[in-house]
Motif scaffolding. Structure first.
Motif, PDB file in Angstrom:
ATOM      1  N   ARG A  80      43.584  30.734  48.872  1.00 47.69           N
ATOM      2  CA  ARG A  80      43.819  31.488  47.648  1.00 47.69           C
ATOM      3  C   ARG A  80      44.046  30.536  46.479  1.00 47.69           C
ATOM      4  O   ARG A  80      44.314  29.351  46.665  1.00 47.69           O
ATOM      5  N   ASP A  81      43.946  31.071  45.262  1.00 48.89           N
ATOM      6  CA  ASP A  81      44.221  30.276  44.057  1.00 48.89           C
ATOM      7  C   ASP A  81      45.629  29.695  44.086  1.00 48.89           C
ATOM      8  O   ASP A  81      45.889  28.631  43.529  1.00 48.89           O
ATOM      9  N   GLU A  82      46.527  30.423  44.748  1.00 45.28           N
ATOM     10  CA  GLU A  82      47.920  29.982  44.818  1.00 45.28           C
ATOM     11  C   GLU A  82      48.089  28.782  45.744  1.00 45.28           C
ATOM     12  O   GLU A  82      49.145  28.181  45.803  1.00 45.28           O
ATOM     13  N   TRP A 120      36.429  33.296  41.826  1.00 42.74           N
ATOM     14  CA  TRP A 120      36.207  32.167  42.722  1.00 42.74           C
ATOM     15  C   TRP A 120      35.850  32.696  44.095  1.00 42.74           C
ATOM     16  O   TRP A 120      36.088  33.854  44.420  1.00 42.74           O
ATOM     17  N   ASP A 166      39.155  37.242  38.458  1.00 46.42           N
ATOM     18  CA  ASP A 166      40.281  36.573  39.119  1.00 46.42           C
ATOM     19  C   ASP A 166      41.357  36.305  38.086  1.00 46.42           C
ATOM     20  O   ASP A 166      41.054  36.008  36.923  1.00 46.42           O
ATOM     21  N   LEU A 167      42.606  36.387  38.512  1.00 50.37           N
ATOM     22  CA  LEU A 167      43.714  36.175  37.579  1.00 50.37           C
ATOM     23  C   LEU A 167      43.639  34.815  36.894  1.00 50.37           C
ATOM     24  O   LEU A 167      43.955  34.697  35.715  1.00 50.37           O
ATOM     25  N   SER A 168      43.200  33.795  37.605  1.00 48.65           N
ATOM     26  CA  SER A 168      43.130  32.463  37.008  1.00 48.65           C
ATOM     27  C   SER A 168      42.038  32.353  35.941  1.00 48.65           C
ATOM     28  O   SER A 168      42.023  31.406  35.167  1.00 48.65           O
ATOM     29  N   LEU A 169      41.125  33.329  35.891  1.00 49.58           N
ATOM     30  CA  LEU A 169      40.010  33.289  34.938  1.00 49.58           C
ATOM     31  C   LEU A 169      40.195  34.256  33.762  1.00 49.58           C
ATOM     32  O   LEU A 169      39.317  34.364  32.911  1.00 49.58           O
TER      33      LEU A 169
END
Length: 181
Positions: A80-82, A120, A166-169
């Motif tokens: 995951r991104d985390e 992602w 995605d939250l990071s994007l």
């Protein structure tokens, strides 16, 4: 023995899981999209045709349905991104994908509509890919590494019905939001 974080199921449970998965999919994904519905190919006299290469339509959702039925004790693992690992079994993925397909229908997404994803490569994008394709829409993946003006053009030109991010994007989308249709 536990492989990839999944405990193997006893053989008597596998048959039960296969039946439940097929029933669950039929309830959430329309029969036209369901892998368990056989195509009717008959001769004029009513007898089935012999020697056909395939006995059902070829659909993306069939791959996931087969994995859930044949390998209920296995699944996918993604980072995951985390930074941590995410494990999920195929039947659970299929359940989430079917729910996503129904949620898309309730949002007004119809067969043939384009749904953009800016994400992602991970379990969430995997579910989007199968959920969007499984309900008959087109999964339009956007490369998050593209320059903002190119992303804006792609969104406008594709006439996407919805966008999943995605939250990071999110900052990327916020930057091009004024230029989006």
């Amino acid at each position: 023995m536990v492989a990839h974080g999944f405990a193997p199921l006893p053989s008597r449970v596998k048959g039960l899981v296969k039946g439940l998965v097929s029933c669950w999919v039929r309830q959430l994904i329309p029969p036209r999209q369901c892998a368990t519905v056989q195509m009717a190919r008959m001769r004029e006299d009513g007898r089935p045709m012999d020697g056909l290469m395939m006995h059902r339509d070829l659909r993306i959702i069939d791959i996931l349905t087969y994995a859930a039925e044949a390998f209920p004790d296995q699944g996918i693992t993604s980072v995951r991104d985390e930074g941590d690992l995410h494990h999920i079994a195929y039947p659970d993925v299929l359940t989430r994908v079917a729910r996503l397909a129904q949620a898309l229908r309730r949002m007004g997404v119809a067969e043939g509509d384009r749904v953009a994803t800016l994400a992602w490569n991970g379990h969430r994008h995997f579910e989007l890919y199968y959920g969007i394709s499984g309900m008959g829409a087109v999964c339009h993946t956007i490369n998050p590494r593209l320059p903002a003006h190119q992303m804006s053009y792609i969104f406008d030109h594709a006439e996407d019905t919805a966008l999943f991010v995605d939250l990071s994007l999110v900052p990327i989308v916020e930057g091009i939001a004024p230029t989006l249709p």
